[in-house]
Design a protein around this motif. Sequence first.
Motif, PDB file in Angstrom:
ATOM      1  N   HIS A 219       0.796  -1.226   0.000  1.00  0.00           N
ATOM      2  CA  HIS A 219       0.000   0.000   0.000  1.00  0.00           C
ATOM      3  C   HIS A 219       0.836   1.287   0.000  1.00  0.00           C
ATOM      4  O   HIS A 219       0.387   2.312   0.507  1.00  0.00           O
ATOM      5  N   VAL A 220       2.049   1.256  -0.576  1.00  0.00           N
ATOM      6  CA  VAL A 220       2.874   2.473  -0.616  1.00  0.00           C
ATOM      7  C   VAL A 220       2.177   3.566  -1.418  1.00  0.00           C
ATOM      8  O   VAL A 220       2.138   4.726  -1.012  1.00  0.00           O
ATOM      9  N   GLY A 221       1.608   3.193  -2.562  1.00  0.00           N
ATOM     10  CA  GLY A 221       0.933   4.172  -3.405  1.00  0.00           C
ATOM     11  C   GLY A 221      -0.227   4.838  -2.697  1.00  0.00           C
ATOM     12  O   GLY A 221      -0.392   6.057  -2.764  1.00  0.00           O
ATOM     13  N   ARG A 222      -1.031   4.041  -1.996  1.00  0.00           N
ATOM     14  CA  ARG A 222      -2.187   4.592  -1.282  1.00  0.00           C
ATOM     15  C   ARG A 222      -1.742   5.513  -0.149  1.00  0.00           C
ATOM     16  O   ARG A 222      -2.291   6.601   0.046  1.00  0.00           O
ATOM     17  N   ARG A 223      -0.699   5.078   0.588  1.00  0.00           N
ATOM     18  CA  ARG A 223      -0.192   5.914   1.683  1.00  0.00           C
ATOM     19  C   ARG A 223       0.441   7.199   1.148  1.00  0.00           C
ATOM     20  O   ARG A 223       0.332   8.250   1.768  1.00  0.00           O
ATOM     21  N   LEU A 224       1.101   7.090   0.001  1.00  0.00           N
ATOM     22  CA  LEU A 224       1.687   8.281  -0.612  1.00  0.00           C
ATOM     23  C   LEU A 224       0.600   9.285  -0.959  1.00  0.00           C
ATOM     24  O   LEU A 224       0.749  10.495  -0.721  1.00  0.00           O
ATOM     25  N   LEU A 225      -0.502   8.789  -1.488  1.00  0.00           N
ATOM     26  CA  LEU A 225      -1.608   9.661  -1.875  1.00  0.00           C
ATOM     27  C   LEU A 225      -2.282  10.281  -0.655  1.00  0.00           C
ATOM     28  O   LEU A 225      -2.524  11.491  -0.619  1.00  0.00           O
ATOM     29  N   ILE A 226      -2.567   9.453   0.364  1.00  0.00           N
ATOM     30  CA  ILE A 226      -3.344   9.935   1.512  1.00  0.00           C
ATOM     31  C   ILE A 226      -2.457  10.711   2.501  1.00  0.00           C
ATOM     32  O   ILE A 226      -2.672  11.894   2.757  1.00  0.00           O
ATOM     33  N   GLU A 227      -1.446  10.030   3.048  1.00  0.00           N
ATOM     34  CA  GLU A 227      -0.615  10.673   4.069  1.00  0.00           C
ATOM     35  C   GLU A 227       0.316  11.718   3.464  1.00  0.00           C
ATOM     36  O   GLU A 227       0.382  12.863   3.918  1.00  0.00           O
ATOM     37  N   GLY A 228       1.054  11.299   2.413  1.00  0.00           N
ATOM     38  CA  GLY A 228       1.976  12.238   1.768  1.00  0.00           C
ATOM     39  C   GLY A 228       1.252  13.404   1.138  1.00  0.00           C
ATOM     40  O   GLY A 228       1.685  14.553   1.245  1.00  0.00           O
TER      41      GLY A 228
END
Length: 526
Positions: A219-228
């Motif tokens: 889930h790196v992409g999802r975390r990048l979108l949401i958290e980042g």
Amino acid sequence: MGNRNVNKTLQGALILSVAAFIAKLLSAVYRVPFQNMVGNTGFYVYQQVYPLYGIGMTFALSGLPVFISKLIAEAPDLPSQQQVARQIYRWVWGLALVIFGGLMLGADVLARGMGDRQLAPLIQMVAWMFLFMPDLSVSRGYHQGQFQMLPTARSQVVEQLVRVVVILVAAAWATQHQWSVYRMGTWALSGGTIAAVAALVVLPGWRQRSVTTGKNVAHVGRRLLIEGGTLCLLTAMMVLLQLVDSFTVKNGLVASGMGDLAAKSLKGVYDRAQPLVQLGLVVAVAFATSLLPALAEAQHQHRPKAFKQLTTTMMHIALVIATAAAAGLISLMPWINRLLFGDEQGSGMLGVYMLSIILATLIQTYNSVLQSKNAYRLTVVALTVGLLVKAVVNHWAVRSFGASGASWLTVLSLVVMFLVIWYGSPNELRAGIWSRPFIRKLLGCTILMVAGVRFTAMLLAFWWPAIMTSRLAAGGALLVTIPVGGLLFLGLALSWQLLTVREWLAVPHAKAVLRLWQKISQHGGK
């Protein structure tokens, strides 16, 4: 080992805070000589496109590196850290290429949307900076995640120094050789790309070929979108509001019946607010967020009472410093305007814009508290609602009330953002933070400070009439009135116990001030 990590974190936070302060200070200060060289219309040209660069700079300078450092720090070993960095690098490259392509291909559309087709080359020049965003953000985040803060700090300062030098040299050269303001703006904005190259030169690499491949992180992409994405957007909050102004202020002025050249010049006057607000925010947020490491430690060690106490302290310090700064700028705006920009044009609308210092400081400080609890959704909702208010109403406000309408809409949008964050937060993060005695004392200190500053200004104007017309004399008057206002506010705050002793001690170098005040109080009591 735990204490050692905490000490490294505290030292690293201090290094990054100092570097960020220097970088933001440089980013604010250069605009004054730049405006003086290129005039209102030249400043308008630069500021119309600057928000696009500002968003990219926020991504590469602070937003993405903070998120990436968190993922790196969570990885259990060096191979895993390398793998995390590689995964994020691919995602950020995808984002960078999309933005680059969008700006290059859509430059004409964006320029027309801003009401000035001649801005297209400037937009395309900004696009090149985004190609350096992956290497800058991942390298900074990787080293921060390993508690190596000096590489990031050094690159931040170098980047801003090089950019400022390029901008001022371009402005001086353009003035001397009588370039058009658009050609000048294009070369000035090239400073972003040149500075990115310079920052990369001083950043050590993060790839280590000898390291075996670690496991992919889910889930790196999802975390990048949401958290980042949340970190980046909140950090770029004021820049996003400026971007709305780029599409609505000049167009709104023309729609109200103003001529095209006059509208460009007035938008340039309106943009004078940016360096002043940025300076106020740098000081207020720097003092308030000096407590962030202690806040993160309290959250990590599950000490809710200490966490609440630190939150209250941060919010009090932020509000006190931001209110004093905003009130001082508003009361002295005509002289500040004359000293820095050569005339008093637009002092009223600039004064209104200064109110955003208070609100933006509170939002950024409170957002830091929410981030320490890994709460992201609320701040995204708040930012979205506030930007929608600005985007939907701004054109009408400018058409109806002139450029002052845009100043009021910026303030209103920030009020909406803060209210959404405040009322959407858990009760334990709201109850007891603001008390009526604290608000009454703060209002009293502010009102009396403004009255004292205005009275001093009246006396100076009576004895020294030149301060109403001379730029140099206005500077001399500010050398008198600013210390008077600062000392008056500080004296009232200490005598009325606006902050508790614990809160005073949380402010850097406040211990010496408290000792001096104690001596003065003892001497006065005899």
